[in-house]
Write a protein that holds these residues in place. Structure first.
Motif, PDB file in Angstrom:
ATOM      1  N   LYS A 224      37.572 -26.923 -13.085  1.00 31.97           N
ATOM      2  CA  LYS A 224      38.270 -26.229 -12.066  1.00 31.97           C
ATOM      3  C   LYS A 224      39.722 -26.091 -12.212  1.00 31.97           C
ATOM      4  N   ILE A 225      40.413 -25.261 -12.021  1.00 30.97           N
ATOM      5  CA  ILE A 225      41.794 -25.104 -11.989  1.00 30.97           C
ATOM      6  C   ILE A 225      41.986 -24.404 -10.387  1.00 30.97           C
ATOM      7  N   SER A 226      42.543 -25.422  -9.497  1.00 31.04           N
ATOM      8  CA  SER A 226      43.023 -24.659  -8.255  1.00 31.04           C
ATOM      9  C   SER A 226      44.296 -24.145  -7.935  1.00 31.04           C
ATOM     10  N   GLY A 227      44.460 -23.028  -7.473  1.00 29.51           N
ATOM     11  CA  GLY A 227      45.896 -22.358  -7.157  1.00 29.51           C
ATOM     12  C   GLY A 227      45.784 -21.187  -6.319  1.00 29.51           C
ATOM     13  N   ILE A 228      46.787 -20.276  -6.561  1.00 32.79           N
ATOM     14  CA  ILE A 228      46.800 -18.963  -5.537  1.00 32.79           C
ATOM     15  C   ILE A 228      46.824 -17.615  -6.165  1.00 32.79           C
ATOM     16  N   ILE A 229      46.128 -16.869  -5.676  1.00 32.85           N
ATOM     17  CA  ILE A 229      46.027 -15.514  -6.164  1.00 32.85           C
ATOM     18  C   ILE A 229      47.255 -14.754  -5.646  1.00 32.85           C
ATOM     19  N   SER A 230      48.260 -14.465  -6.252  1.00 33.73           N
ATOM     20  CA  SER A 230      49.740 -13.914  -5.733  1.00 33.73           C
ATOM     21  C   SER A 230      49.445 -12.273  -5.415  1.00 33.73           C
ATOM     22  N   ASP A 231      48.482 -11.642  -6.630  1.00 32.65           N
ATOM     23  CA  ASP A 231      48.236 -10.332  -6.326  1.00 32.65           C
ATOM     24  C   ASP A 231      46.842  -9.983  -6.858  1.00 32.65           C
ATOM     25  N   ILE A 232      46.371  -8.701  -6.293  1.00 33.08           N
ATOM     26  CA  ILE A 232      44.930  -8.493  -6.625  1.00 33.08           C
ATOM     27  C   ILE A 232      44.843  -6.871  -6.619  1.00 33.08           C
ATOM     28  N   SER A 233      44.088  -6.588  -7.570  1.00 28.23           N
ATOM     29  CA  SER A 233      43.571  -4.998  -7.694  1.00 28.23           C
ATOM     30  C   SER A 233      42.227  -5.150  -8.089  1.00 28.23           C
ATOM     31  N   ALA A 234      41.589  -3.751  -8.076  1.00 31.11           N
ATOM     32  CA  ALA A 234      40.189  -3.660  -8.529  1.00 31.11           C
ATOM     33  C   ALA A 234      39.898  -4.075  -9.843  1.00 31.11           C
ATOM     34  N   LYS A 235      40.822  -4.172 -10.739  1.00 27.76           N
ATOM     35  CA  LYS A 235      40.400  -4.627 -12.014  1.00 27.76           C
ATOM     36  C   LYS A 235      41.129  -5.826 -12.423  1.00 27.76           C
TER      37      LYS A 235
ATOM     38  N   ARG B 136      50.565  -1.106 -14.862  1.00 28.42           N
ATOM     39  CA  ARG B 136      49.156  -0.860 -14.020  1.00 28.42           C
ATOM     40  C   ARG B 136      48.950   0.260 -13.730  1.00 28.42           C
ATOM     41  N   LEU B 137      47.591   0.789 -13.979  1.00 22.63           N
ATOM     42  CA  LEU B 137      47.409   1.961 -13.511  1.00 22.63           C
ATOM     43  C   LEU B 137      46.510   1.864 -11.851  1.00 22.63           C
ATOM     44  N   HIS B 138      46.274   0.518 -11.574  1.00 25.64           N
ATOM     45  CA  HIS B 138      45.676   0.291 -10.230  1.00 25.64           C
ATOM     46  C   HIS B 138      46.418  -0.563  -9.341  1.00 25.64           C
ATOM     47  N   GLN B 139      46.591   0.194  -8.193  1.00 25.55           N
ATOM     48  CA  GLN B 139      47.481  -0.425  -7.179  1.00 25.55           C
ATOM     49  C   GLN B 139      47.070  -1.944  -7.034  1.00 25.55           C
ATOM     50  N   ARG B 140      48.097  -2.780  -7.026  1.00 28.72           N
ATOM     51  CA  ARG B 140      47.923  -4.349  -6.648  1.00 28.72           C
ATOM     52  C   ARG B 140      48.469  -4.721  -5.399  1.00 28.72           C
ATOM     53  N   PHE B 141      47.762  -5.478  -4.644  1.00 29.20           N
ATOM     54  CA  PHE B 141      48.154  -5.990  -3.375  1.00 29.20           C
ATOM     55  C   PHE B 141      48.394  -7.393  -3.534  1.00 29.20           C
ATOM     56  N   VAL B 142      49.908  -7.459  -2.850  1.00 29.88           N
ATOM     57  CA  VAL B 142      50.472  -8.820  -2.950  1.00 29.88           C
ATOM     58  C   VAL B 142      49.573  -9.735  -1.865  1.00 29.88           C
ATOM     59  N   THR B 143      48.931 -11.021  -2.250  1.00 28.13           N
ATOM     60  CA  THR B 143      48.454 -11.958  -1.353  1.00 28.13           C
ATOM     61  C   THR B 143      49.088 -13.379  -1.659  1.00 28.13           C
ATOM     62  N   HIS B 144      48.619 -14.205  -0.885  1.00 31.23           N
ATOM     63  CA  HIS B 144      48.753 -15.540  -1.130  1.00 31.23           C
ATOM     64  C   HIS B 144      47.446 -16.417  -0.737  1.00 31.23           C
ATOM     65  N   LEU B 145      46.552 -16.222  -1.509  1.00 30.72           N
ATOM     66  CA  LEU B 145      44.881 -16.350  -1.319  1.00 30.72           C
ATOM     67  C   LEU B 145      44.483 -17.745  -1.989  1.00 30.72           C
ATOM     68  N   PRO B 146      44.330 -18.861  -1.652  1.00 27.08           N
ATOM     69  CA  PRO B 146      43.852 -19.851  -2.454  1.00 27.08           C
ATOM     70  C   PRO B 146      42.574 -19.675  -2.910  1.00 27.08           C
ATOM     71  N   ALA B 147      42.454 -19.759  -4.360  1.00 27.82           N
ATOM     72  CA  ALA B 147      41.495 -19.513  -5.157  1.00 27.82           C
ATOM     73  C   ALA B 147      41.312 -20.898  -6.443  1.00 27.82           C
ATOM     74  N   ASN B 148      40.027 -20.558  -7.053  1.00 28.36           N
ATOM     75  CA  ASN B 148      39.887 -21.463  -8.114  1.00 28.36           C
ATOM     76  C   ASN B 148      39.505 -20.513  -9.222  1.00 28.36           C
ATOM     77  N   ILE B 149      39.871 -21.013 -10.519  1.00 32.57           N
ATOM     78  CA  ILE B 149      39.384 -20.668 -11.871  1.00 32.57           C
ATOM     79  C   ILE B 149      38.279 -21.492 -12.294  1.00 32.57           C
ATOM     80  N   LEU B 150      37.301 -21.099 -12.556  1.00 32.00           N
ATOM     81  CA  LEU B 150      36.054 -22.098 -12.955  1.00 32.00           C
ATOM     82  C   LEU B 150      35.403 -21.748 -14.054  1.00 32.00           C
ATOM     83  N   SER B 151      35.278 -22.620 -15.081  1.00 33.76           N
ATOM     84  CA  SER B 151      34.802 -22.594 -16.502  1.00 33.76           C
ATOM     85  C   SER B 151      33.128 -21.973 -16.330  1.00 33.76           C
ATOM     86  N   ILE B 152      32.930 -21.197 -17.378  1.00 27.38           N
ATOM     87  CA  ILE B 152      31.428 -20.529 -17.295  1.00 27.38           C
ATOM     88  C   ILE B 152      30.620 -21.750 -17.726  1.00 27.38           C
ATOM     89  N   ALA B 153      30.722 -22.563 -18.760  1.00 30.25           N
ATOM     90  CA  ALA B 153      29.962 -23.595 -19.300  1.00 30.25           C
ATOM     91  C   ALA B 153      29.742 -24.651 -18.118  1.00 30.25           C
TER      92      ALA B 153
END
Length: 223
Positions: free
Chosen positions: A138-149, A113-130
Motif C-alpha cells: 500500500k502507498i498512501s497519498g493524495i489524489i490531486s486531480d481526477i477525471s472519468a479516465k 487530456r480529452l476529459h476534464q479533470r477536477f482538482v481535489t485534495h483527496l486522501p487515497a491509497n494505491i494497492l497492489s493486486i497480488a
C-alpha cells in the motif's frame, strides 16, 4: 486538442525545481533533462547545469548563443504541454554551474487530456493486486486531480530515484462511514519533484465509481 500560441507569461508561472526538457539540434541532436532554478519575466530563465556523463560532457551544446527548444508539462484541469524556443545567454561555473536562457517571447501550448479533470485534495491509497498472506502493498497519498479516465496521485518521498512500477493496481478511496471504493487502474508513469513522487494513473472502466467520488466531494459532473 490544440490551443493557439500565446505571449502570456502565465504559462511560465513555474516553481523552482520544475522538470524541463531541453532539445538541441546543433552541433548535434541532443535532449537533456534539467530543472528550473528561477527566472525574471521578460529577461531570463535560470536552469540547473546537468552533470556530465561518461558518454556526454555537453560542452559542445551548452554554449552561449546556441538555440534550444524547451518543453514542460503544465498541470491543471486539462493538462498542457508547453514549449518555446530560446537561446543560451550565459553559462556560469561559480559558485555553481547554471545556464541562463533568454526569456521566451512566445510560448506554444496544447491540451493533453480529452476529459476534464477536477482538482481535489483527496486522501487515497494505491494497492497492489497480488496478495501474499492477505498482505497487499500500500502507498498512501493524495489524489490531486481526477477525471472519468484517470487521476494524478502524489506522496512524499526523500528518495529522488524512487519510481512506482507501471503495473495494474487498485486505487482505494474512503468516502467516510467505513465506506471504501476500490477502482481498478494502471500506473502509467511516475516522477520525482520537490520532495514528492507524482504518479499518473489510468482507470479501467471506472466511470460510476468516479461519479460517486465527485458526488461525495459535492462536485457537479457531466460525463
Amino acid at each position: 486538442m490544440s490551443s493557439p500560441s500565446t505571449n502570456n507569461a502565465a504559462y511560465f508561472e513555474l516553481m523552482p525545481g520544475k522538470a524541463l526538457d531541453i532539445q538541441f539540434s546543433h552541433p548535434v541532436n541532443l535532449r537533456i533533462k534539467t530543472s528550473l532554478i528561477g527566472y525574471e519575466v521578460g529577461k531570463y530563465i535560470i536552469l540547473k547545469h546537468p552533470e556530465p556523463t561518461r558518454m556526454q560532457s555537453y560542452k559542445d551544446v551548452l554554449v552561449e548563443g546556441n538555440v534550444a527548444i524547451v518543453r514542460y508539462i503544465l498541470e491543471g484541469t486539462q493538462g498542457q504541454c508547453c514549449a518555446f524556443k530560446s537561446s543560451i545567454k550565459h553559462v556560469v561555473k561559480h559558485p555553481q554551474k547554471l545556464i541562463f536562457l533568454e526569456f521566451p517571447q512566445k510560448i506554444e501550448n496544447r491540451e493533453l487530456r480529452l476529459h476534464q479533470r477536477f482538482v481535489t485534495h483527496l486522501p487515497a491509497n494505491i494497492l497492489s493486486i497480488a496478495e501474499v498472506d492477505n498482505d497487499r502493498t500500500k502507498i498512501s497519498g493524495i489524489i490531486s486531480d481526477i477525471s472519468a479516465k484517470g487521476c494524478g496521485f502524489s506522496f512524499k518521498s526523500d528518495n529522488a530515484k524512487l519510481k512506482v512500477n507501471k503495473t495494474a493496481v487498485n486505487i482505494q478511496v474512503s468516502l467516510g462511514n467505513n465506506k471504501n471504493i476500490e477502482i481498478p487502474a494502471h500506473v502509467c508513469n511516475s516522477r520525482y519533484e520537490q520532495g514528492k513522487i507524482f504518479v499518473g494513473i489510468q482507470f479501467q472502466d471506472a466511470e460510476q465509481q468516479v461519479k460517486q467520488i465527485l458526488e461525495h466531494l459535492l462536485i457537479d459532473n457531466d460525463f
